[in-house]
Design a protein around this motif. Sequence first.
Motif, short mmCIF file in Angstrom:
data_model
loop_
_atom_site.label_atom_id
_atom_site.label_comp_id
_atom_site.label_asym_id
_atom_site.label_seq_id
_atom_site.Cartn_x
_atom_site.Cartn_y
_atom_site.Cartn_z
N THR A 37 -9.04 -2.11 -10.58
CA THR A 37 -8.47 -2.45 -9.28
C THR A 37 -7.56 -3.64 -9.47
N ASP A 38 -6.30 -3.52 -9.02
CA ASP A 38 -5.35 -4.61 -9.27
C ASP A 38 -5.38 -5.63 -8.15
N ALA A 39 -4.48 -6.63 -8.27
CA ALA A 39 -4.47 -7.74 -7.32
C ALA A 39 -4.11 -7.29 -5.92
N ASN A 40 -3.47 -6.11 -5.78
CA ASN A 40 -3.10 -5.61 -4.46
C ASN A 40 -4.14 -4.65 -3.90
N ASN A 44 0.81 -1.23 0.00
CA ASN A 44 0.00 0.00 0.00
C ASN A 44 0.84 1.27 0.00
N GLY A 45 2.19 1.13 0.03
CA GLY A 45 3.07 2.29 -0.09
C GLY A 45 3.07 3.21 1.11
N ASN A 46 2.76 2.68 2.32
CA ASN A 46 2.68 3.56 3.50
C ASN A 46 3.96 3.58 4.32
N GLN A 47 5.06 2.99 3.80
CA GLN A 47 6.39 3.00 4.43
C GLN A 47 6.44 2.18 5.72
N VAL A 48 5.43 1.35 5.92
CA VAL A 48 5.38 0.49 7.11
C VAL A 48 5.09 -0.92 6.64
N ARG A 49 5.80 -1.89 7.21
CA ARG A 49 5.51 -3.28 6.85
C ARG A 49 4.29 -3.74 7.63
N PRO A 52 3.05 0.45 -8.25
CA PRO A 52 2.01 1.49 -8.15
C PRO A 52 0.66 1.02 -8.71
N ALA A 53 -0.35 1.80 -8.40
CA ALA A 53 -1.71 1.51 -8.90
C ALA A 53 -1.71 1.55 -10.42
N PRO A 54 -2.61 0.78 -11.04
CA PRO A 54 -2.63 0.75 -12.51
C PRO A 54 -3.06 2.08 -13.11
N VAL A 55 -2.56 2.33 -14.30
CA VAL A 55 -2.98 3.47 -15.11
C VAL A 55 -3.81 2.91 -16.26
#
Length: 838
Positions: A496-499, A295-300, A431-434
């Motif tokens: 919406t992708d697999a993540n 999710n790109g929030n810099q936290v595992r 990143p999220a899909p374009v």
Amino acid sequence: MKRCTTALAVLFLTLLTMSAQAQTGWGVARYEGFRADTTGNGTLNTSWSTGNLGNTWNEGEWVPYLLELKNVDLTNTNFSDITVCYDFTGGNANARFVDLVRGVQIGTTNLGSAQGWPSDTIGTAFPLTTRAQLETAQNNQGLTGFGYEYLWAGYKKIDVDTIRMNRDTNGNAGGPADGTRCFTITRQNIIDAYGGNIANVPNTTTFYIYFNLHLSQTFIWNNNLQAQLNAPPTDIWGGYLYGYTALANDVRQGSGFVSGSSGQTYLTLGNKTVPIPVPPQPAGQISGIKFHDINGNQVRDGGEASLDGWPIYVGTVIGGIPISDTAYTDNTGAWSLTGLPQSVYLISEELDTAPTSGSSSGYTNAAPAFAQTPPSEWVQTYPDNTSTGTGIDGVDTPAPAVLAGYGPYSWEAMLINTTTIGNIDFGNHVPAPVCAVYPADTTICDESQVTLTAQRIAQGTPPYSYLWSGPNNFSATTQSIVVPGTAPGTYTVTLTDANGLTSSGCSAIVRVFPIPVFSITGDAEVCELSAGNAYSVSFDPNSPVPIGNITAWSWSITGNGTITSSTNTSSVTVAATGSGSYTLTLTVTDNNGCTETVTRTITVKANPTCSITPVGDVCPGSTGNIFNAPNGAYTYAWSISGNGTINGSTTGQSVSVDAGNAAAPFTLTLTITETTFPFCTSTCSLVVNVQDIEPPTITCAADTTIECPAPGTLPFTTPTAIDNCDPNPTVTVTNTVTTPGSCPNEYSVTRTWTATDIYNNSASCSQTIYVVDTTPPTIATNASNKTVECDGNGNAADLNTWLASNGGASASDACGGVTWSNNFTALSDLCGATGSAT
């Protein structure tokens, strides 16, 4: 503390020059030995490691090694050999760490942290919880006979021959003073492991090479027992081939954990090294983890997996000399470097050539993103230049390293007041899909449709789900939708992708033009071979497109018809061919470019069958010759030309014809027409010859036989004759022939008659009368037997005289011509010349 010195920038220039290797056909991602550390409570920590392998190893034990190859291309015939060496030159010259190599395998599965040796059950690992279990694994390893190790599941055995075992770095044999021994795996070795056919080699670019090194035993060297090891298959698996003369008296010490020794294994290409186990030495250590920051929030967060095989670059400047090293994250995402001196270190990760597949679940989640076209990319999410931690700070990566594909941010680690820093972590995500929609803006014609397709054009991790919205509360969850001409408007989709990352909305606009409404007019049924059948367009009064807006007309036909006029106007004429049907198609194009097509099928009715009977000649001057037409619901029209006239009606099913007197033909013509629409008609003609070319028919009486004597006038029968055109043909005798018989007064007479009609056609016939003699003559005699005397010369003179007078006999015949004969014979007997005659 933020620090990025000029010296560290120089370091990264050094790092850039070391990232490319010289090998062809493969690259090295990881080279690890099997670690087994005692925790102090009897249990073990086991894993694959690029660092010190621990202090639990004893001499005479087997140490597993695992080499991960990346970007393997076995189709490259210039494939560089894979050479692994054991180096003893950096430590005690009397120390010998390795004396055998065995169990070389290749597979596509990365081994887990506790998989040191395959057990007797193929593909499973020995348990490694305690030191006792480690000893069991080291002493067994699935070994049923030297050289017959069990394989890991999915692995194949590589037969590395003795010629390439324990060589020097140039592949040459040498004495123990070399200090370095190597073994080599070739491209063909790998192909041979899969049956000798490159087509059988798994379709992957990542392979794992597994093998074991044997720590030499001191007592073997102390007691000069090397020769006892020189027995097959020891030589096959390497060893020092102790039977060589140059090695027979080698009594140097074995491993023995000699203090200060620095034996190591390394690849001659790629410069990846793993120490051979020696007692641990105090050293600085830095470590961290690499994780998929979905999710790109810099936290595992929970569920965010580790990433293995990832290159981590560490550099510093010591004594004015830049030094660097590379670590790779293991299958838990962990990486570490040990034996580091005190210094300030810059730690970076590589994004440009980062691996996109591995054994951890992080790659399982992200690998599909890199198999797309175009592929997605890893984006660094952690650290950034504001990140901090114990002994570390986030800093900007030097520009040359960024250009080389390193992450935009690095860590600066102060390994000065502490020997261990263990929180140097890196996070990445896809990143999220374009997205985009194709076509994006389109105008369609009414009664047609358009397919809108959502496309991922960049980034994102498949598979994707789709959510559409549109006019009249439209919604759909498919990648493509079909929009009819009845539902124009704007259609928007999100991916919406697999993540679970969602694209921004992508839209397409659909506009609609109306189409004309029209039909084709003309006869629905026509006759076979008819021409000039006219058809034209008829526009509906309520057509949204009037006829004046039509810019193009296009007619076509299929079936039993041919268009005989222009095909680009509003009407056509058609000539029908055979019976059946033809289909007219008209396509019109309006001033908006919209087209509409209509069709109409017309029945082609077969024409009636016309015929005139009977067929044949008629006599000149004959009257009342009747000719007939077929019976049916028809009207009839007769006509005649030539040597004849119609006597009576010319519109009936039959017609009466009088022939002329001349010997010339007439032609009778008939036209029949059906009495119902479409009034199909047929015409036929018959040529009748007016002539008499047939001879009369004449029949003679049968031949006959009479007994002689014949009467003066033979009983001939005059024949009769008939003729088609002459009621009284003339019959005359044209020939009489008499032929003698074989006896007197026997003969035959043949008489021929000829019948001739008034047109001089003639025919003949004949009758023959045979005169025969079948009655024998009548004979009478009054003679008696007679005796005569011989004349003394042997002759019966009196007898001849008597015979000449017939002996008094007479004969008669009705036809005459009697002839006499006898059968007298003279015989001799004992009495002399005597005889008799009858």
